[in-house]
Design a protein around this motif. Structure first.
Motif, short mmCIF file in Angstrom:
data_model
loop_
_atom_site.label_atom_id
_atom_site.label_comp_id
_atom_site.label_asym_id
_atom_site.label_seq_id
_atom_site.Cartn_x
_atom_site.Cartn_y
_atom_site.Cartn_z
N ALA A 124 0.83 -1.20 0.00
CA ALA A 124 0.00 0.00 0.00
C ALA A 124 0.87 1.25 0.00
CB ALA A 124 -0.94 -0.01 1.20
N ALA A 125 1.94 1.24 0.78
CA ALA A 125 2.84 2.39 0.83
C ALA A 125 3.51 2.61 -0.52
CB ALA A 125 3.89 2.17 1.92
N LEU A 126 3.90 1.51 -1.18
CA LEU A 126 4.52 1.61 -2.50
C LEU A 126 3.55 2.25 -3.49
CD1 LEU A 126 6.84 0.93 -4.47
CD2 LEU A 126 5.75 -1.31 -4.80
N THR A 127 2.30 1.80 -3.48
CA THR A 127 1.30 2.36 -4.39
C THR A 127 1.07 3.83 -4.10
OG1 THR A 127 0.19 0.21 -4.66
CG2 THR A 127 -1.10 2.17 -5.18
N PHE A 128 1.03 4.18 -2.82
CA PHE A 128 0.80 5.58 -2.46
C PHE A 128 1.95 6.46 -2.94
CE2 PHE A 128 1.45 9.18 0.43
CZ PHE A 128 0.23 9.82 0.29
N VAL A 129 3.18 5.99 -2.75
CA VAL A 129 4.36 6.79 -3.12
C VAL A 129 4.48 6.91 -4.64
CG1 VAL A 129 6.87 6.88 -3.06
CG2 VAL A 129 5.59 6.31 -0.98
N VAL A 130 4.36 5.78 -5.33
CA VAL A 130 4.52 5.79 -6.79
C VAL A 130 3.28 6.37 -7.47
CG1 VAL A 130 4.84 4.34 -8.84
CG2 VAL A 130 6.12 3.86 -6.73
N GLY A 172 -12.91 4.02 -1.94
CA GLY A 172 -12.19 4.10 -3.21
C GLY A 172 -10.69 4.13 -3.04
N ILE A 173 -10.22 4.91 -2.07
CA ILE A 173 -8.78 4.99 -1.82
C ILE A 173 -8.24 3.65 -1.32
CG2 ILE A 173 -7.04 6.07 -0.35
CD1 ILE A 173 -8.65 8.65 -0.56
N ALA A 174 -9.01 3.00 -0.44
CA ALA A 174 -8.57 1.70 0.08
C ALA A 174 -8.48 0.67 -1.04
CB ALA A 174 -9.54 1.23 1.17
N SER A 175 -9.48 0.68 -1.95
CA SER A 175 -9.46 -0.28 -3.06
C SER A 175 -8.27 -0.04 -3.97
CB SER A 175 -10.77 -0.19 -3.86
OG SER A 175 -10.85 1.03 -4.56
N TYR A 176 -7.82 1.19 -4.04
CA TYR A 176 -6.66 1.54 -4.86
C TYR A 176 -5.35 1.16 -4.17
CZ TYR A 176 -3.35 4.68 -7.30
OH TYR A 176 -2.28 5.21 -8.00
N LEU A 177 -5.21 1.58 -2.92
CA LEU A 177 -3.96 1.34 -2.21
C LEU A 177 -3.72 -0.13 -1.90
CD1 LEU A 177 -3.85 4.31 0.33
CD2 LEU A 177 -2.67 4.11 -1.86
N SER A 218 -4.77 -2.70 -3.63
CA SER A 218 -4.94 -3.53 -4.82
C SER A 218 -3.61 -4.18 -5.19
CB SER A 218 -5.44 -2.68 -5.99
OG SER A 218 -5.27 -3.34 -7.22
N ALA A 219 -3.62 -5.49 -5.31
CA ALA A 219 -2.41 -6.21 -5.71
C ALA A 219 -1.98 -5.79 -7.12
CB ALA A 219 -2.64 -7.71 -5.64
N ALA A 220 -2.98 -5.55 -7.98
CA ALA A 220 -2.67 -5.14 -9.35
C ALA A 220 -1.95 -3.80 -9.36
CB ALA A 220 -3.95 -5.07 -10.17
N MET A 221 -2.41 -2.87 -8.53
CA MET A 221 -1.76 -1.56 -8.48
C MET A 221 -0.37 -1.64 -7.85
SD MET A 221 -3.39 0.72 -10.04
CE MET A 221 -5.01 0.95 -10.78
#
Length: 369
Positions: free
Chosen positions: A23-29, A148-153, A155-158
């Motif tokens: 989740a942190a990786l998705t948030f940063v990138v 919505g933010i939780a589903s994004y952060l 997400s294994a795909a993201m």
């Protein structure tokens, strides 16, 4: 027993740490650019427009939103900007309906769009799921709700897309991974926003758009075993309600926004197919678009353009890959027509172009090679 409990706790902690790290990786990138324009790594874009649009609206500068279905999906933003003197954001979505389009446009208007260019065809008003329960478009992602933010952060795909974006930012890996992106199981593979669902610049137009393909498509959809699909989803009363709610409702809520709405230049064979194989569908289409023309031309912030009766284009079957999808050559024509306003519907005669179309459809005879 104590050892088993300790092992389970360590497993849970390790799992939680992995999930949190992803989740942190998705948030940063932030591959979707949902929180900020891409700075840490080069921006890449996806052709999954129902998802990608949520990030584009948040991250891109624009004053004009360009909306439509697959009939508008191949336009390039740079061409729109050059022809119309705007800074556009293409939000077209293949197979989209009026609920989805109106919702996405509302988000774009809230983010600053002062002009909307809207390719509007009859099919978008067929009955479909309510936007709040639409399985194909996440309203929570666009609204950036907690869900919505939780589903994004989370997400294994993201997380996978974020990791790939990070690897691609390494100088030694950038070129080989960028070249390989279209062939790898990643969605965010386009380096240029102009290329989102655009056709290759070196496309062989005569190979992909020609009368042979158009006539083959006509024969296919009018075959007795398939012709019933010409009218699938068409119901006048339901389509009328969707038009009033989704189109008129959106326009009325934003009187300070200019709407350039156009009926796209289908090939004449689309209407001839209805005439020959599904006449009730043709009646619905003509009645619906007559109502649309009357309503839209009475609104002060709407300019309606009708390209359906331009026989020099719509009767030239080499312009199409099937009975509705036109070539990039016609894309350029559409932009010129919008810029000049030469086919704008006169509010004093809102049904004139429809009358021309009806006469053409009645007189047209299919010539098979």
């Amino acid at each position: 027993m104590q050892g088993a409990f300790t092992s389970l706790r360590r497993l849970l902690l390790a799992s939680a740490a992995c999930v949190a790290s992803a989740a942190a990786l998705t948030f940063v990138v932030d591959p979707l650019q949902l929180f900020r324009p891409s700075r840490l790594v080069p921006a890449f874009y996806s052709e999954d427009t129902r998802v990608q649009n949520a990030g584009l609206i948040r991250s891109q500068p624009f004053d004009t939103a360009f909306m439509g279905t697959s009939l508008a999906i191949h336009f390039r933003q740079s061409d729109i900007d050059r022809a119309l003197g705007v800074r556009s954001l293409k939000l077209a979505m293949t197979g989209s309906n009026s609920r989805q389009q109106a919702f996405v446009l509302e988000q774009a208007i809230d983010r600053g769009a002062r002009r909307v260019i809207w390719e509007m065809d009859d099919f978008i008003f067929i009955d479909a799921a309510d936007i709040e329960t639409d399985p194909y478009l996440s309203v929570d992602l666009y609204r950036r709700t907690t869900k919505g933010i939780a589903s994004y952060l989370f997400s294994a795909a993201m997380a996978k897309e974020s990791l790939f974006a990070l690897l691609r930012s390494v100088p030694l890996l950038r070129q080989p991974l960028t070249r390989a992106s279209p062939y790898l199981p990643v969605k965010f593979a386009l380096a240029d926003i102009d290329d989102i669902y655009a056709l290759p610049r070196d496309i062989d137009i005569s190979r992909d758009y020609n009368a042979k393909k158009t006539l083959a498509a006509f024969a296919y959809i009018t075959s007795p075993v398939r012709s019933r699909f010409l009218g699938e989803g068409y119901g006048y009363e339901a389509m009328l309600r969707h038009f009033e709610r989704d189109a008129i409702g959106l326009i009325a809520r934003h009187p300070d926004v200019t709407f350039d709405i156009y009926f796209p230049p289908y090939s004449i064979l689309q209407f001839v197919a209805m005439r020959d194989a599904s006449p009730e569908t043709l009646k619905i289409v003509t009645a619906l678009t007559a109502h649309i023309a009357r309503r839209l031309t009475q609104l002060p912030n709407v300019r309606l353009h009708d390209f359906r009766a331009l026989a020099a284009v719509t009767h030239d079957l080499d312009n199409y890959s099937d009975v509705i999808h036109h070539s990039p050559v016609v894309d350029a024509m559409v932009l010129r027509w919008l810029a000049s306003g030469e086919y704008r519907v006169d509010p004093k005669a809102p049904l004139a172009s429809l009358g021309e179309l009806k006469a053409q459809v009645e007189a047209y005879r299919v010539r098979q090679p």
